[in-house]
Motif scaffolding. Structure first.
Motif, PDB file in Angstrom:
ATOM      1  N   HIS A 105       0.815  -1.213   0.000  1.00  0.00           N
ATOM      2  CA  HIS A 105       0.000   0.000   0.000  1.00  0.00           C
ATOM      3  C   HIS A 105       0.854   1.271   0.000  1.00  0.00           C
ATOM      4  N   LEU A 106       2.200   1.124   0.086  1.00  0.00           N
ATOM      5  CA  LEU A 106       3.095   2.283   0.091  1.00  0.00           C
ATOM      6  C   LEU A 106       3.820   2.415  -1.245  1.00  0.00           C
ATOM      7  N   THR A 107       4.250   3.629  -1.548  1.00  0.00           N
ATOM      8  CA  THR A 107       5.042   3.850  -2.754  1.00  0.00           C
ATOM      9  C   THR A 107       6.480   3.383  -2.472  1.00  0.00           C
ATOM     10  N   VAL A 108       7.310   3.377  -3.517  1.00  0.00           N
ATOM     11  CA  VAL A 108       8.716   3.005  -3.356  1.00  0.00           C
ATOM     12  C   VAL A 108       9.388   3.921  -2.340  1.00  0.00           C
ATOM     13  N   ALA A 109       9.178   5.219  -2.479  1.00  0.00           N
ATOM     14  CA  ALA A 109       9.782   6.190  -1.565  1.00  0.00           C
ATOM     15  C   ALA A 109       9.306   5.959  -0.132  1.00  0.00           C
TER      16      ALA A 109
ATOM     17  N   ASN B 269       8.232   3.112   1.175  1.00  0.00           N
ATOM     18  CA  ASN B 269       8.840   1.869   1.670  1.00  0.00           C
ATOM     19  C   ASN B 269      10.280   2.113   2.132  1.00  0.00           C
ATOM     20  N   ILE B 270      11.036   2.892   1.374  1.00  0.00           N
ATOM     21  CA  ILE B 270      12.415   3.201   1.754  1.00  0.00           C
ATOM     22  C   ILE B 270      12.430   4.060   3.015  1.00  0.00           C
ATOM     23  N   ALA B 271      11.553   5.040   3.073  1.00  0.00           N
ATOM     24  CA  ALA B 271      11.500   5.933   4.237  1.00  0.00           C
ATOM     25  C   ALA B 271      11.087   5.179   5.497  1.00  0.00           C
ATOM     26  N   PHE B 272      10.284   4.151   5.358  1.00  0.00           N
ATOM     27  CA  PHE B 272       9.849   3.383   6.520  1.00  0.00           C
ATOM     28  C   PHE B 272      11.051   2.765   7.241  1.00  0.00           C
ATOM     29  N   GLY B 273      12.012   2.255   6.482  1.00  0.00           N
ATOM     30  CA  GLY B 273      13.206   1.642   7.068  1.00  0.00           C
ATOM     31  C   GLY B 273      14.156   2.650   7.702  1.00  0.00           C
ATOM     32  N   LEU B 274      14.047   3.889   7.261  1.00  0.00           N
ATOM     33  CA  LEU B 274      14.936   4.921   7.813  1.00  0.00           C
ATOM     34  C   LEU B 274      14.417   5.427   9.136  1.00  0.00           C
TER      35      LEU B 274
END
Length: 106
Positions: free
Chosen positions: A95-99, A101-106
């Motif tokens: 349900h998240l965009t690529v950006a 998904n990346i921001a979630f890990g940060l």
């Protein structure tokens, strides 16, 4: 191109033991496939090759470089092996965009 040889056994606490062996050709282009039923140890073997799991016994060698040797207590960490492991099913939030998904890990 270097030859990859691996002959390892992974023992899970309170679970099964998984043994696998592989010898790849040293020359030319080749494709290696791992076939087997679900739960037989294909992913475990790949995780051992990548250095994400430490087998109980055995040895993994790539060319002249020893990646793992239980007897000699050698365990080269994943970042020292120069290989990667890409799983078939990726762990992304659909349900998240690529950006996002990346921001979630940060």
């Amino acid at each position: 191109m270097s030859e990859l040889t691996a002959d390892v056994t992974m023992r899970y606490r309170h679970g099964p033991s998984i043994s696998a062996a592989l010898t790849s050709p040293a020359q030319g282009f080749y494709v290696t496939t791992l076939l087997g039923a679900s739960g037989c140890g294909k992913t475990t073997f790949l995780r051992c090759l990548a250095g994400l799991e430490r087998p109980a016994v055995g040895r993994i060698q790539f060319g002249a470089e020893t990646w793992f040797d239980a007897e000699r207590r050698i365990h080269l960490p994943p970042q020292g092996r120069g290989v990667g492991l890409l799983f078939q099913d990726y762990a992304l939030f659909p349900h998240l965009t690529v950006a996002e998904n990346i921001a979630f890990g940060l």
